[in-house]
Design an enzyme around this catalytic site. Sequence first.
Site, PDB file in Angstrom:
ATOM      1  N   HIS A   1       0.809  -1.208   0.000  1.00 21.23           N
ATOM      2  CA  HIS A   1       0.000   0.000   0.000  1.00 21.23           C
ATOM      3  C   HIS A   1       0.852   1.272   0.000  1.00 21.23           C
ATOM      4  CE1 HIS A   1      -3.071   2.834   1.024  1.00 21.23           C
ATOM      5  NE2 HIS A   1      -2.195   3.313   1.875  1.00 21.23           N
TER       6      HIS A   1
ATOM      7  N   GLU B   1      10.229 -18.857 -26.747  1.00 22.44           N
ATOM      8  CA  GLU B   1      11.337 -18.743 -25.794  1.00 22.44           C
ATOM      9  C   GLU B   1      12.207 -19.998 -25.783  1.00 22.44           C
ATOM     10  OE1 GLU B   1       9.687 -17.786 -21.938  1.00 22.44           O
ATOM     11  OE2 GLU B   1       7.979 -19.091 -22.212  1.00 22.44           O
TER      12      GLU B   1
ATOM     13  N   ASN C   1      14.312 -13.722 -22.143  1.00 18.71           N
ATOM     14  CA  ASN C   1      15.030 -14.164 -20.935  1.00 18.71           C
ATOM     15  C   ASN C   1      15.321 -15.658 -21.049  1.00 18.71           C
ATOM     16  OD1 ASN C   1      14.339 -11.589 -20.195  1.00 18.71           O
ATOM     17  ND2 ASN C   1      12.692 -12.210 -18.821  1.00 18.71           N
ATOM     18  N   ASP C   2      14.295 -16.410 -21.462  1.00 16.79           N
ATOM     19  CA  ASP C   2      14.500 -17.845 -21.630  1.00 16.79           C
ATOM     20  C   ASP C   2      15.128 -18.175 -22.970  1.00 16.79           C
ATOM     21  OD1 ASP C   2      13.743 -19.188 -19.245  1.00 16.79           O
ATOM     22  OD2 ASP C   2      11.685 -18.536 -19.611  1.00 16.79           O
TER      23      ASP C   2
ATOM     24  N   CYS D   1       8.439  -9.784 -24.883  1.00 16.27           N
ATOM     25  CA  CYS D   1       8.143  -9.424 -23.495  1.00 16.27           C
ATOM     26  C   CYS D   1       9.295  -9.754 -22.551  1.00 16.27           C
ATOM     27  CB  CYS D   1       6.860 -10.094 -23.030  1.00 16.27           C
ATOM     28  SG  CYS D   1       6.929 -11.888 -23.196  1.00 16.27           S
TER      29      CYS D   1
HETATM   30  C1  PEP Z   1      11.064 -14.594 -20.833  1.00 12.50           C
HETATM   31  O1  PEP Z   1      11.464 -15.732 -20.678  1.00 12.50           O
HETATM   32  O2  PEP Z   1      11.637 -13.718 -21.505  1.00 12.50           O
HETATM   33  C2  PEP Z   1       9.805 -14.173 -20.174  1.00 12.50           C
HETATM   34  C3  PEP Z   1       9.232 -13.020 -20.443  1.00 12.50           C
HETATM   35  O3  PEP Z   1       9.300 -15.018 -19.252  1.00 12.50           O
HETATM   36  P1  PEP Z   1       9.861 -15.163 -17.756  1.00 12.50           P
HETATM   37  O4  PEP Z   1      10.937 -14.126 -17.554  1.00 12.50           O
HETATM   38  O5  PEP Z   1       8.691 -14.972 -16.878  1.00 12.50           O
HETATM   39  O6  PEP Z   1      10.370 -16.562 -17.784  1.00 12.50           O
HETATM   40 MG    MG Z   2      10.136 -17.260 -19.859  1.00 13.87          MG
END
Ligand code: PEP
Ligand code: MG
Length: 570
Positions: free
Chosen positions: A187, A430, A453-454, A501
């Site tokens: 909050h 990914e 990221n993956d 993303c």
């Molecule tokens: C990714 O892998 O880039 C992704 C957006 O998923 P997370 O980071 O939640 O694995």
């Molecule tokens: Mg991921």
Amino acid sequence: MLKGIAASQGVAVAKVYKLEQPVLDIQKVEVTDLEAEKAKIERAFAKTVEDIEKIKETAAGHLAAEELAIYDAHLMMAQDPEFKSQILDEIENSKENAEYAAQTVASNMVSMFENMDDSYFKERAADIKDVSFRLLCNLTGKTIPNLATLDSPVIIVAKDLTPSDTGSLNKEFAKGFATEMGGRTSHSAIMARSLEIPAVVGVKDLMANVKSGDTVVLDAIAGEVIVNPDEKTIAEYKAKGAAYEKEKEELKSFKDQPSVSTDGHKVLIVGNIGSPADVQAVRDNGGEGVGLFRTEFLYMKSEDDFPNEDTQFAAYKEVLEAMQGKPVVIRTLDIGGDKKLKYYQFAEEMNPFLGVRAIRFCLQRKDIFRTQLRALLRASAYGHLCIMFPMIATVNEFKEAKQCYEDARAELIKEGVKVGDDVEVGCMIEIPAAAVLADQLAKYADFFSIGTNDLIQYSMAADRMSQSVSYLYQPLSPSILRLIKMTIDGAHKHGHWCGMCGEMAGDELAAPVLLGLGLDEFSMSATSMLRARRMINGLSYAEMQKLADKALEMDTMEEVSDLIKSAIGK
Ligand code: PEP
Ligand code: MG
């Protein structure tokens, strides 16, 4: 230096005002004059209502109507005849003092709310604590420090700040705050962002290391609190704060602009969120939608079971409604790997990141998947929903997941439940195998979103959690760029859009090459969005296409990085 979480960005330097709440030590006392105790309760409730009304009046000067609603909720609690009559009954039945009876009823009520499944009611527990603490202080003659009476610039240091505390804050003198408790979505953090004052929360050992009258630097960009710094350090941080404020003003002008290159190529800049509470930041920063709602947080927050259909429906609906028809990409459950649940034991695996994660888990537990798909579909009637499946490796996995979606949809329609007719069903890319086969996958998916990221972790065979191989996290490596290109081209071949993303989407150095590769949607944390738009709006698409072509032919990420830097003059 003390470390915490930057909950509301900015830098402040000032003397400390240490907020210490009165300590209540209420003991049970047997009483005979029950009427006198009951009269005390009546007086304390009246005083509590009066106090909250005053706080609301002060807050009305600097908070928006949405945030002010919290004080109406507090007033309702303080005027709730049921709450009061439970305390009066407790006095009557247990023949005990007013203070003890009030404490007993209040703590029962708080734990009842804390144990509720619904996240809305769980959060109400903090409000009940706040109101009942005020009631108990009024009963015991203790005074709650009033932040509205501050008359010189200070940084407030506290264990935690209640809604009453934040409502009483006067921006003229409260230059920022640091708290020991709390996270980005607590909050107090939300209030700090709304008041636009710097705040660092979750600072370990804060209260033990800071006293009233100390001077502190609150670096709510890095999430740090520096106690009694020398003059040189103060000057450095003041300069950092001034530069931050200047840039913030500049960036504001991009808030309501479209994301469009100098030669008219339009993309979308959207936000990543972990809970409905994060949507406000996406809207405040000019987000053109939500590109990733990581729904696993709903599951990880739940204490004793998978969240039920209604709880999930409420969360998804809230996000869709708040985004008012703009696209909202919700990712189905991505659990396993490093993400565990309190109430579910995953089977031991040698390599959990290569094991039963994400869609693999959902396809093994179709009962759990079905609950989520039903909740999503029910919510789809309230906005523009795009559902995506994480960690797809093969066409068959995607088809199987899509079939589960179709089954849930048919089931709901048969039940007469309204579902949206513009739902898009997409695929996260990914895993390298999916990127390479993107042109085939695009026959079945409505859109792609690249999870870099993956994708980078699996392409480089480098654990994303490991510090020692972090040098292999190379978003700008030509190998990664080629996978991204295959994905985007695969989507476009079938007339679909392709987003991203992973963290790379919000990386300013990557934006030029991603634009040139034809990425349609960039999804990132809310605080990166305006910077990304400023970057995109200053680039030529035609030029960036040429740049991307060159980058794809390079040997190393260093070469790509130099190429981009020289193109954007950095
Ligand atoms: C990714 O892998 O880039 C992704 C957006 O998923 P997370 O980071 O939640 O694995
Ligand atoms: Mg991921």
